[in-house]
Design a protein around this motif. Sequence first.
Motif, PDB file in Angstrom:
ATOM      1  N   ILE A  86     -47.845 -25.982  14.791  1.00 47.60           N
ATOM      2  CA  ILE A  86     -48.941 -26.158  16.031  1.00 47.60           C
ATOM      3  C   ILE A  86     -48.477 -25.810  17.214  1.00 47.60           C
ATOM      4  N   LEU A  87     -48.690 -24.624  17.256  1.00 46.40           N
ATOM      5  CA  LEU A  87     -48.216 -24.531  18.500  1.00 46.40           C
ATOM      6  C   LEU A  87     -49.357 -24.584  19.955  1.00 46.40           C
ATOM      7  N   ARG A  88     -48.376 -25.538  21.389  1.00 40.99           N
ATOM      8  CA  ARG A  88     -49.408 -25.674  22.227  1.00 40.99           C
ATOM      9  C   ARG A  88     -50.594 -26.718  21.991  1.00 40.99           C
ATOM     10  N   GLY A  89     -50.294 -27.286  20.818  1.00 41.80           N
ATOM     11  CA  GLY A  89     -51.658 -28.771  20.851  1.00 41.80           C
ATOM     12  C   GLY A  89     -51.078 -30.491  21.518  1.00 41.80           C
ATOM     13  N   ILE A 128     -44.269 -26.227  16.020  1.00 46.04           N
ATOM     14  CA  ILE A 128     -44.677 -26.496  18.198  1.00 46.04           C
ATOM     15  C   ILE A 128     -44.512 -25.080  18.930  1.00 46.04           C
ATOM     16  N   ASP A 129     -43.322 -24.311  18.766  1.00 47.01           N
ATOM     17  CA  ASP A 129     -43.007 -23.921  19.648  1.00 47.01           C
ATOM     18  C   ASP A 129     -41.807 -21.994  18.724  1.00 47.01           C
ATOM     19  N   HIS A 130     -42.071 -21.289  19.727  1.00 45.14           N
ATOM     20  CA  HIS A 130     -41.271 -20.013  19.304  1.00 45.14           C
ATOM     21  C   HIS A 130     -40.278 -19.862  18.672  1.00 45.14           C
ATOM     22  N   SER A 131     -39.371 -20.962  19.213  1.00 43.72           N
ATOM     23  CA  SER A 131     -37.512 -21.586  18.598  1.00 43.72           C
ATOM     24  C   SER A 131     -37.515 -22.298  17.255  1.00 43.72           C
ATOM     25  N   GLY A 132     -38.982 -22.210  16.980  1.00 48.65           N
ATOM     26  CA  GLY A 132     -38.981 -22.835  15.403  1.00 48.65           C
ATOM     27  C   GLY A 132     -39.101 -24.739  15.518  1.00 48.65           C
ATOM     28  N   ARG A 133     -38.795 -24.383  16.602  1.00 46.68           N
ATOM     29  CA  ARG A 133     -38.418 -26.180  16.790  1.00 46.68           C
ATOM     30  C   ARG A 133     -40.112 -27.019  15.859  1.00 46.68           C
ATOM     31  N   ARG A 134     -39.679 -27.441  14.542  1.00 45.20           N
ATOM     32  CA  ARG A 134     -40.618 -28.681  14.303  1.00 45.20           C
ATOM     33  C   ARG A 134     -40.801 -30.441  14.170  1.00 45.20           C
ATOM     34  N   LYS A 188     -46.150 -21.657  11.146  1.00 43.30           N
ATOM     35  CA  LYS A 188     -44.980 -21.908   9.599  1.00 43.30           C
ATOM     36  C   LYS A 188     -45.194 -23.386   9.360  1.00 43.30           C
ATOM     37  N   GLY A 189     -45.576 -24.062   8.270  1.00 43.56           N
ATOM     38  CA  GLY A 189     -45.450 -25.376   7.896  1.00 43.56           C
ATOM     39  C   GLY A 189     -47.146 -26.031   8.406  1.00 43.56           C
ATOM     40  N   ASP A 190     -48.027 -24.827   8.985  1.00 45.53           N
ATOM     41  CA  ASP A 190     -49.731 -25.664   9.057  1.00 45.53           C
ATOM     42  C   ASP A 190     -50.576 -24.861   7.789  1.00 45.53           C
ATOM     43  N   SER A 191     -48.736 -23.815   6.700  1.00 43.21           N
ATOM     44  CA  SER A 191     -49.815 -23.547   5.914  1.00 43.21           C
ATOM     45  C   SER A 191     -50.537 -24.637   4.772  1.00 43.21           C
ATOM     46  N   GLY A 192     -51.216 -24.563   4.418  1.00 42.63           N
ATOM     47  CA  GLY A 192     -52.080 -25.381   3.575  1.00 42.63           C
ATOM     48  C   GLY A 192     -53.182 -26.641   3.734  1.00 42.63           C
ATOM     49  N   GLY A 193     -53.135 -26.845   5.552  1.00 39.38           N
ATOM     50  CA  GLY A 193     -53.556 -27.656   5.696  1.00 39.38           C
ATOM     51  C   GLY A 193     -55.292 -27.220   6.168  1.00 39.38           C
ATOM     52  N   PRO A 194     -56.240 -28.539   6.499  1.00 39.76           N
ATOM     53  CA  PRO A 194     -58.057 -28.083   6.257  1.00 39.76           C
ATOM     54  C   PRO A 194     -57.887 -27.661   7.629  1.00 39.76           C
ATOM     55  N   CYS A 244     -47.367 -16.158  15.261  1.00 34.13           N
ATOM     56  CA  CYS A 244     -48.371 -17.254  15.467  1.00 34.13           C
ATOM     57  C   CYS A 244     -48.537 -17.261  17.637  1.00 34.13           C
ATOM     58  N   GLY A 245     -49.749 -17.435  18.000  1.00 33.88           N
ATOM     59  CA  GLY A 245     -49.740 -17.598  19.215  1.00 33.88           C
ATOM     60  C   GLY A 245     -50.203 -16.128  19.933  1.00 33.88           C
ATOM     61  N   ASN A 246     -50.606 -15.308  19.280  1.00 33.08           N
ATOM     62  CA  ASN A 246     -50.960 -14.211  19.590  1.00 33.08           C
ATOM     63  C   ASN A 246     -52.150 -13.365  18.879  1.00 33.08           C
ATOM     64  N   TYR A 247     -52.753 -13.695  20.526  1.00 35.35           N
ATOM     65  CA  TYR A 247     -54.216 -13.479  20.368  1.00 35.35           C
ATOM     66  C   TYR A 247     -54.694 -12.204  20.069  1.00 35.35           C
TER      67      TYR A 247
END
Length: 232
Positions: free
Chosen positions: A1-4, A131-137, A180-186, A204-207
């Motif tokens: 999730i980006l910027r949540g 959670i960011d574009h460097s792929g931090r989890r 990435k990694g949020d797939s499958g969530g509701p 991710c995060g591109n309008y």
Amino acid sequence: ILRGSEARPHLKPYMASLQLDGQHVCGGFLIAEQWVLSAAHCTEETDGKLFQVLLGAHSLTEPEPHKRLYQVRAQFPHPGSNIHNNKDDLLLLQLEEKAELNTDVRVLPFQREDRDVAADTVCEVAGWGTIDHSGRRPDKLQQVQRPVISRDVCNHRTRHDGTITQNMMCTDSRRKDTCKGDSGGPLVCGGVAEGVVTAGSRVCGNYKKPAIYTRIAPYAAWIDSVMASADG
Ligand SMILES: CC(C)CC(=O)Nc1cccc(-c2cccc(CN)c2)c1
């Protein structure tokens, strides 16, 4: 999730972490005591291995009262799912035993009426994805609220250019988005699961590339038939 933001611990007791060798791979959610719904594309890099399903968790690493890792008896990707597009991107996982339900582990109802969620409806999505574009989890569950955008807007040639079918829906991806990694969530709208996160353009995060979800209502009959067919 980006910027949540960090979710309130255990207030999304339906959330599941699909893991391989102790590593979070994808999200999912409890739809019945012995069944988790997720995305078929999550099995792309599993080399045929079965997931393990973590329920009752907020932190992926810290001990928590009702956190428990379940073995999976069988995995049922939708027969129409494939690696070339996002079509029928659903995966049903039968747990080795019924999950023990409690304050931190609970079933989430899914939408059975096949009608589009109105554009501008604000829905919520959560996950342990990057959670960011460097792929931090993240270690702790993240959440974000996103407005639904109409299929016509989402299908514009400058967006997903006609690839969004009636079995898919979109949310705005300007800044705040699934990743990435949020797939499958509701995707939860009004307390009901309306969609399942799919990777779509894997941006991710591109309008210009709104988040895409597999709508659940069109698959209610498939879900019921798989749950009824497998023993239990
Ligand atoms: C085996 C799978 C985990 C492979 C995979 O899904 N990769 C991947 C890479 C980059 C973005 C994403 C991604 C996911 C969910 C939503 C979105 C778009 N908002 C992108 C997904």
